[in-house]
Design an enzyme around this catalytic site. Structure first.
Site, PDB file in Angstrom:
ATOM      1  N   SER A  95      -0.798  -9.306  -4.472  1.00  0.00           N
ATOM      2  CA  SER A  95      -1.332  -8.338  -3.515  1.00  0.00           C
ATOM      3  C   SER A  95      -0.358  -8.108  -2.359  1.00  0.00           C
ATOM      4  O   SER A  95       0.401  -9.012  -1.990  1.00  0.00           O
ATOM      5  CB  SER A  95      -2.663  -8.875  -2.968  1.00  0.00           C
ATOM      6  N   PRO A  96      -0.358  -6.906  -1.756  1.00  0.00           N
ATOM      7  CA  PRO A  96       0.493  -6.667  -0.585  1.00  0.00           C
ATOM      8  C   PRO A  96       0.158  -7.643   0.540  1.00  0.00           C
ATOM      9  O   PRO A  96      -1.012  -7.852   0.861  1.00  0.00           O
ATOM     10  CB  PRO A  96       0.144  -5.224  -0.189  1.00  0.00           C
ATOM     11  N   GLN A 150       3.876  -0.133  -1.396  1.00  0.00           N
ATOM     12  CA  GLN A 150       2.683   0.397  -0.735  1.00  0.00           C
ATOM     13  C   GLN A 150       3.125   1.144   0.514  1.00  0.00           C
ATOM     14  O   GLN A 150       3.708   0.546   1.420  1.00  0.00           O
ATOM     15  CB  GLN A 150       1.729  -0.737  -0.353  1.00  0.00           C
ATOM     16  N   TYR A 155      -6.200   1.945   8.912  1.00  0.00           N
ATOM     17  CA  TYR A 155      -4.932   2.584   9.239  1.00  0.00           C
ATOM     18  C   TYR A 155      -5.115   4.104   9.203  1.00  0.00           C
ATOM     19  O   TYR A 155      -6.230   4.597   9.024  1.00  0.00           O
ATOM     20  CB  TYR A 155      -3.838   2.090   8.301  1.00  0.00           C
ATOM     21  N   ARG A 164      -5.261   2.484  -2.240  1.00  0.00           N
ATOM     22  CA  ARG A 164      -6.100   1.391  -1.743  1.00  0.00           C
ATOM     23  C   ARG A 164      -7.161   1.961  -0.814  1.00  0.00           C
ATOM     24  O   ARG A 164      -6.866   2.753   0.087  1.00  0.00           O
ATOM     25  CB  ARG A 164      -5.278   0.338  -1.009  1.00  0.00           C
ATOM     26  N   ARG A 222      -3.457 -14.971  -1.038  1.00  0.00           N
ATOM     27  CA  ARG A 222      -3.275 -16.355  -0.588  1.00  0.00           C
ATOM     28  C   ARG A 222      -2.878 -17.312  -1.712  1.00  0.00           C
ATOM     29  O   ARG A 222      -2.034 -18.194  -1.497  1.00  0.00           O
ATOM     30  CB  ARG A 222      -4.539 -16.845   0.124  1.00  0.00           C
TER      31      ARG A 222
END
Length: 770
Positions: A416-417, A495, A577, A625, A719
């Site tokens: 994942s980013p 991304q 964002y 996303r 993580r």
């Protein structure tokens, strides 16, 4: 009696007078245990109903709960053992086909018989049972009792009287259900679906004696009303349910017991005790009946409370220890129950799945049963589900390939980013090369960059990467070249995003979302709303010229990304964002063509998507996303997210990366294991576009379970890949998989087996000497 040691207060006396409000299984069992542990105690149970009054029909107890009962009170355990009906199978009806999974191990008995056993045990021990008697208020009882146990159920008067202390949060849900019984024993736990002209209805049934079964009928509120159940009396509802599920019942009738349609209420309390008064069972917490944990939780509460009273020197310490012990267990159970509840609320969206996949999805809905666990219980069923999914022999689901446009991913794992905040003037550094290169060598099918910003003003922090300059593109090309050369078969994606109102802040470990102490740059957003009023700066609302400029920044960055040889591009429209800020009604207060209804709020993100898609190479996939919910009142709802997803699907998105939240600071997420995957599942079913699931997916077993259940197509993990860059390769080793979807790089092959641990071949003891 000797005097206490000097300077040391005498230990408080054990509680002598105990009041129990509510004569359900939890209250009765707590009373019996406390009396058994100290016969000198005076224990009284108040129950407003008669001894033979009961609601519901059968209860299910786990082997774990029974083990606790056996240890604490063998007499009760022996009595229960004589009554239990046991079975192993689950039958699932799906559009005329009956599927069976075995090896599950259930034990059930009638609720009335359970109460009779507990009544007898309490009477034998000398507990005072006061039936047909309303208990005095808890405050009055506390005045002359050492301990007051409020086991007065989901509608607890004690909890409501002291709501200012317990601070309950009660949530009603979207389905109506009714408890009924059939006068014959089902031969398994049974789930059956009725697709009617009014909507989907479902039956949950299980035997609780040699000649009786519990039958619960459930449906969405709107289906319940459309079918006319809201105008029927008890007998009419019972007869109608019997007709709806006549095949399951063999044409036999159902019976009721003051049965009424109700909506399930999830009860959560911030505190479980007030002075010497403590909540137990449904008064403290509820878990949806579909995981069969209500009575189990209450009985386990009683076991823990009695043990803590016995172990701790004072009642306040005992109650604190009880809550500390039980709360994590209850919260875990409630998370599982919430997942199960939501699955049944959305069951209509699963019905088009192939029969075995539907059954697997149902069995794993709460995340308590997983692929690996089910394979141990029922290998034949699980292998059939794997074959249907397309797993070659010996290949776990996560190591099956997946195609997006012209890109074939060799497995279903995505790194994942993850924002690193170590860039210099937007330039990725050696840190990025090592970070992304290590994860690519670690075996994932797709490795994603952090959010790469399309302009200096679009950065989150001064240490974010960018693609607004050719120099940055040269640095990114170094990263993609390393991945393609040294980890062939691993794809790398970029991304692209713009921070919007969440920009010009410090790095995460310096103060997340806090403005810079100096050097702040002006922000732009859909509306002039700061992320935190009085903390973050007020952004300038983008006008048409500003939106055009931002769109061009995205397309310029996309052209550079293509030249860098990235395999996939993701457009960041989540987490508050810039583009996400247009989508959410909490952050978009515009009164022009880009604000107001969802259709308008979608307009600018879709403009950017279309512009990027036009310049992004045709054979390379493009994903988006999304935040599928804002976790806040008045924000994006799950229903909205389906429409947002459908709009991007109509514009040609290849997959949707489904996240949640981070849009407003006062969000209230429901954290837990794989807590965001239900949103991906819902969008996948409703829109028919591939999805990437994210959010606390931490084990390969979870990945396999989610894929086989059809809830997602790819799983993105963050993580776990920080903890272990070779997470995918280690997952393959753990599952004894050595196929082409997880090849070890040649220099690492010597490490492809788990290293040996310390010596374990010491001689075993042969003799025991007295």
């Amino acid at each position: 009696m000797p005097a206490p040691e000097e300077g040391r207060a005498p230990a408080p006396a054990a509680p002598l007078r105990i009041a129990v409000v509510g004569g359900g299984p939890g209250g009765l069992y707590a009373a019996a245990l406390l009396k058994r542990l100290d016969p000198g105690r005076e224990v009284t149970v108040w129950e407003r109903n008669a001894p033979d009054d009961t609601f519901g029909f059968g209860v299910v107890l786990s082997d774990e709960t029974l083990g606790g009962i056996e240890h604490a009170d063998p007499a009760v355990y022996r009595a229960l053992q004589e009554e239990f009906v046991r079975w192993d199978d689950i039958h699932i009806g799906h559009r005329g086909r009956l599927l069976t999974s075995t090896g599950h191990g259930f034990a059930a008995l009638g609720r009335r018989r359970l109460l009779e056993i507990l009544h007898a045990r309490c009477a034998e021990l000398g507990v005072r049972l006061r039936f047909r008697t309303e208990a005095p208020p808890a405050a009055a009882l506390a005045a002359d009792h050492d301990l007051v146990i409020a086991a007065d159920g989901v509608h607890s008067a004690t909890r409501e009287a002291h709501a200012d202390v317990f601070r309950p949060r009660i949530t009603s849900h979207r389905c109506r259900y009714i408890w009924l019984a059939a006068d014959f024993a089902l031969d398994a736990f049974r789930f059956e679906i009725a697709e009617t002209e009014h909507g989907v209805m479902q039956l949950h049934g299980y035997p609780f004696s040699a000649d009786a079964s519990t039958v619960i009928v459930e449906m969405r509120e709107e289906v319940w009303r459309a079918a006319g159940f809201d105008t029927m009396d008890e007998d009419e509802s019972t007869d109608r349910c019997a007709k709806l599920f006549a095949d399951v019942l063999g044409g036999r009738p159902l019976r009721s017991n003051r049965s009424a349609w109700t909506a399930f209420r999830t009860v959560v309390n911030e505190r479980w005790s007030h002075g010497t008064t403590v909540l137990l069972g449904d008064a403290a917490h509820t878990a949806h009946f579909s995981i069969g944990s209500g009575t189990k939780l209450a009985v386990e509460d009683a076991l823990a409370l009695a043990a803590c009273v016995e172990e701790q020197p004072t009642i306040p310490e005992a109650l604190a220890a009880y809550e500390a012990e039980r709360r994590p267990v209850v919260e875990s159970t409630q998370r599982a129950a919430a997942a199960s509840l939501r699955w049944f609320e959305e069951i209509a969206g699963h019905l088009d799945q192939p029969p075995r996949q539907f059954a697997f999805n149902l069995l794993t809905r709460s995340r308590r049963v997983t692929h690996d666990n089910l394979r141990l219980r029922d290998p034949r069923f699980t292998e059939a589900v794997e074959r249907d999914f397309g797993c070659p022999l010996g290949t776990p689901p996560m190591f099956t390939p997946f195609r997006l446009r012209g890109l074939t991913l060799r497995n279903r794992i995505v790194v994942s980013p993850m924002d690193l905040y170590v860039a210099e003037d937007g330039l990725p550094t050696d840190y990025h090369l090592v970070h992304l290169g290590a994860r690519a060598l670690g075996g994932a099918g797709l490795v994603m960059t952090e959010m790469v910003c399309v302009s200096p003003e679009g950065r989150i922090t001064p240490a974010c990467t960018g693609l607004w300059a050719d120099e940055q593109a040269e640095s990114w090309s170094r990263v993609t070249s390393f991945v393609h050369t040294n980890a062939p078969g691993t794809a790398i994606g970029v991304q692209l995003g713009h921070s919007g109102r969440k920009g010009s802040t410090r790095r995460m470990w310096e103060g997340i979302d806090q403005p810079l102490p100096e050097g702040n740059w002006p922000l732009v957003a859909a509306s002039p709303l700061p992320y935190r009023a009085g903390v973050n700066q007020v952004p300038r609302a983008l006008d048409r010229a500003g939106m055009t400029a931002v769109r061009e920044e995205f397309t310029a960055a996309a052209r550079r990304a293509a030249a860098c040889d990235f395999d996939l591009l993701e457009l960041h429209c989540a987490h508050g964002y810039l583009l996400s800020g247009f989508l959410s009604p909490l952050t978009n207060h515009r009164d022009d063509a880009y604000g107001g209804p969802l259709e308008n709020r979608l307009r600018f993100p879709l403009e950017v998507f279309d512009a990027v898609r036009e310049v992004w190479p045709e054979d390379r996939p493009m994903t988006v996303r999304l935040s599928a919910t804002d976790w806040a009142d008045g924000g994006t709802t799950p229903e909205d997210s389906v429409e947002i997803a459908r709009a991007f699907a109509d514009h040609g998105v290849d997959a949707l990366d489904i996240s949640t939240g981070q849009v407003v600071p006062d969000e209230r997420p429901e954290y837990g294991r794989s807590y965001q995957t239900p949103y991906a599942d819902r969008i996948r079913g409703a829109v028919g576009v591939p999805v990437i699931a994210v959010g606390a997916i931490s084990s390969w077993d979870d990945v396999n379970s989610l894929l086989l259940a059809g809830r997602t197509d790819l799983c993105a993990l963050a993580r776990p890949h920080l903890y272990d860059p070779h997470w995918t390769l280690h997952a393959a080793a753990d599952q004894d998989y050595r196929g082409p979807a997880a090849p070890w790089p040649a220099p690492y092959r010597a490490g492809s087996r788990t290293p040996p641990t310390g010596r374990t071949d010491a001689p075993k003891p042969r003799l025991t000497l007295n």
